[in-house]
Design an enzyme around this catalytic site. Structure first.
Site, PDB file in Angstrom:
ATOM      1  N   SER A 246       0.605  -1.100  -0.043  1.00 32.57           N
ATOM      2  CA  SER A 246      -0.008   0.076   0.012  1.00 32.57           C
ATOM      3  C   SER A 246       0.902   1.201  -0.076  1.00 32.57           C
ATOM      4  O   SER A 246       2.038   1.116   0.338  1.00 32.57           O
ATOM      5  CB  SER A 246      -0.840  -0.086   1.359  1.00 32.57           C
ATOM      6  OG  SER A 246      -0.143   0.346   2.357  1.00 32.57           O
ATOM      7  N   LYS A 247       0.135   2.398  -0.394  1.00 37.28           N
ATOM      8  CA  LYS A 247       1.054   3.542  -0.356  1.00 37.28           C
ATOM      9  C   LYS A 247       1.558   3.964   0.890  1.00 37.28           C
ATOM     10  O   LYS A 247       2.580   4.484   1.251  1.00 37.28           O
ATOM     11  CB  LYS A 247      -0.129   4.594  -0.936  1.00 37.28           C
ATOM     12  CG  LYS A 247      -0.510   4.646  -2.439  1.00 37.28           C
ATOM     13  CD  LYS A 247      -1.562   5.559  -2.629  1.00 37.28           C
ATOM     14  CE  LYS A 247      -2.774   4.991  -3.133  1.00 37.28           C
ATOM     15  NZ  LYS A 247      -3.627   6.101  -3.477  1.00 37.28           N
ATOM     16  N   ARG A 248       0.398   3.691   1.918  1.00 32.85           N
ATOM     17  CA  ARG A 248       0.866   4.002   3.312  1.00 32.85           C
ATOM     18  C   ARG A 248       2.053   3.273   3.772  1.00 32.85           C
ATOM     19  O   ARG A 248       3.071   3.971   4.455  1.00 32.85           O
ATOM     20  CB  ARG A 248      -0.447   3.941   4.162  1.00 32.85           C
ATOM     21  CG  ARG A 248      -0.441   4.747   5.255  1.00 32.85           C
ATOM     22  CD  ARG A 248      -1.588   4.875   5.930  1.00 32.85           C
ATOM     23  NE  ARG A 248      -2.936   5.126   5.021  1.00 32.85           N
ATOM     24  CZ  ARG A 248      -4.223   4.393   5.359  1.00 32.85           C
ATOM     25  NH1 ARG A 248      -4.424   3.864   6.275  1.00 32.85           N
ATOM     26  NH2 ARG A 248      -5.025   4.660   4.506  1.00 32.85           N
TER      27      ARG A 248
END
Ligand code: GLU
Length: 494
Positions: A246-248
């Site tokens: 994920s981006k996070r």
């Protein structure tokens, strides 16, 4: 059969990451395979988190990858009044209801249910409020949300997932879910269905993380008298520690832009991403665009999650080795003029471009690229390990320098002496350079290999490469001579 219509509906809250790109690619492939349409719909209803840069970045990423769409971009926010109207319609038809329960009340109920080990779903307190009672509460200023009224049925609702098979849930297990927040804004779950109905979407290919939405969305399709699309839920992509990519968690190293900056060819990235979660029965790995469209089918999508084997901390393995080997395959095999186009961009950015590469030295430029590309993994290699062919300030591979030069004291004198002889050659060809080098080694009573390895590192900075006489011819007499004369300075620096 009616037209096959798919959509890619990113939420523009960040860059295009490899998971999103993979979803776009699968939808695109299916649309192209069936002569259908792909619709790009930007799901920007979350005004606080959506940004213009993100929209531009996503579109830019798709264009770079070569994923083309037929309609759009449409913007979900432009249909806000339609979303509200649909919610109101559901309310009027008794398929949804206003719920005045406060957050505190709901929290208390949930806690009590947890303690008593009862189901924590909403208990339906407001489900049977009369219209008058609802109007009265609303008029008194009590905030309310709108909940969907899940039909009371004894049985299952379900669908045939094209990847996972039959998926079902008992009606009694589904909570009356919220479709409009107390601020009057419809939720994603509803907007997404309203848009898919308007866009006449026939197939939805998306991640398994959306499966909890799908069952509820089926209820919405039924309530809105619209046929539900075919659903295919793809496996998730995990990192080597089995965390969802994920981006996070992973930051920019999972963005499409990152791969672009690292010197990937767009089609190589598409080819790699497709293999994360899809395969043919013979596990084939390399596909041209036409071959991939031909071979793609929903049946080939894996049920199990796939691992994206990248090690962001390790510069050598900034990505999955398979991604690098696929990129290397395309660097080796695409038409040389096409490769030259990509390399030109890299050269311009690195200040290495010379207009003669497009003019009188075109042939030399192309044949040199053709010679060095066989060992390269990314476009960056042409300005890195390949730099010595185009500029005098090139890097030395440390291991090569030690092994091929510094370890042998004799080369400090031998290579400059050879340079003096090479300088006198009237012809600079494969034959003349080979004869000169081999003759020199023989006269000096040393192995030709010692001299050849020394030349390679002194003139290219590298440990390995194409045949040495091809290399010498490509680099040219003047440069070869100069670099061999400079060998003693390498000992001083080393
Ligand atoms: N906007 C949603 C997302 O980016 C789309 C989900 C869907 O495909 O329905 O996850």
């Amino acid at each position: 059969m009616s037209e096959v219509r798919l959509r890619f509906p990113p939420s523009p809250t960040g860059y295009l990451h490899i998971g999103g790109a993979r979803t776009a690619i699968f939808n695109w492939l299916f649309a192209r395979k069936h002569g259908g349409k792909l619709i790009l719909r930007i799901e920007d209803t979350d005004a606080e988190r959506s940004t213009k840069e993100s929209i531009e970045g996503i579109i830019d990423g798709l264009v770079w990858l070569g994923i083309d769409w037929d309609e759009g971009p449409y913007f979900q926010s432009e249909f806000a009044s339609e979303h509200v109207a649909v919610a109101r319609r559901l309310l009027e038809e008794g398929k949804a209801y206003r719920c005045f329960c406060t957050k505190e009340e709901l929290d208390a109920k949930r806690e009590a249910a947890l303690k008593a080990k009862r189901d924590i779903k909403y208990d339906g307190t407001c489900r049977n409020l009369s219209k008058e009672e609802g109007d009265r509460l609303e008029a008194s200023g009590r905030p309310n949300v709108i909940r969907f009224k899940v039909p009371e049925r004894d049985g299952f609702i379900g669908y045939d997932d094209k990847v996972l098979g039959r998926i079902e849930k008992h009606y009694s297990e589904i909570e009356d879910f919220v479709i409009v927040r107390s601020n009057g804004r419809p939720l994603y779950l509803l907007c997404n269905v309203v848009d898919d109905i308007r866009d006449r979407i026939t197939h939805v290919i998306r991640g398994q993380d959306h499966m909890t939405n799908t069952i509820r969305q089926l209820l919405l399709y039924e309530a809105l008298d619209a046929p539900a699309p075919v659903f295919a839920h793809m496996p998730l992509t995990l990192d080597p520690k089995k965390r969802k990519i994920s981006k996070r968690t992973h930051g920019e190293v999972v963005s499409v832009q990152f791969y672009r900056e690292k010197g990937f060819l767009p089609w190589a990235l598409v080819n790699f991403l497709v293999l994360l979660g899809w395969h043919t029965s013979d596990d084939r790995e390399i596909f041209s665009k036409e071959e991939l469209i031909e071979a793609f089918s929903l049946e080939g999508i894996s049920k199990a999650n796939s691992v994206f084997n990248f090690h962001p901390g390790d510069p050598k393995f900034f990505t999955d080795p398979k991604a690098l080997s696929i990129n290397a395959h395309y660097i080796r095999n695409i038409p040389i003029e096409e490769l030259a186009g990509y390399v030109e961009k890299e050269f311009r950015a690195a200040g290495l471009w010379d207009d003669s590469y497009a003019g009188e030295r075109r042939q030399w430029f192309l044949s040199t690229l053709d010679m060095i590309r066989t060992r390269f993994h990314t476009l960056k290699d042409f300005v890195g390990p390949g730099r010595a062919y185009f500029a005098d300030d090139f890097p030395f591979d440390e291991k090569a320098l030690r092994k091929n030069i510094l370890k042998h004291d004799s080369l400090k004198e031998l290579l400059p002496t050879l340079a003096n002889e090479l300088e006198l050659l009237e012809e600079w060809t494969l034959e003349s350079t080979e004869a000169a080098v081999r003759g020199f080694a023989e006269r000096m009573g040393v192995k030709a290999g010692l001299i050849i390895n020394g030349i390679r590192t002194a003139v290219t900075g590298q440990l390995k490469g194409a045949g040495i006489f091809d290399v010498m011819v490509a680099i040219g007499q003047e440069r070869v001579v100069r670099r061999l004369k400079e060998v003693p300075s390498l000992y001083e620096a080393g």
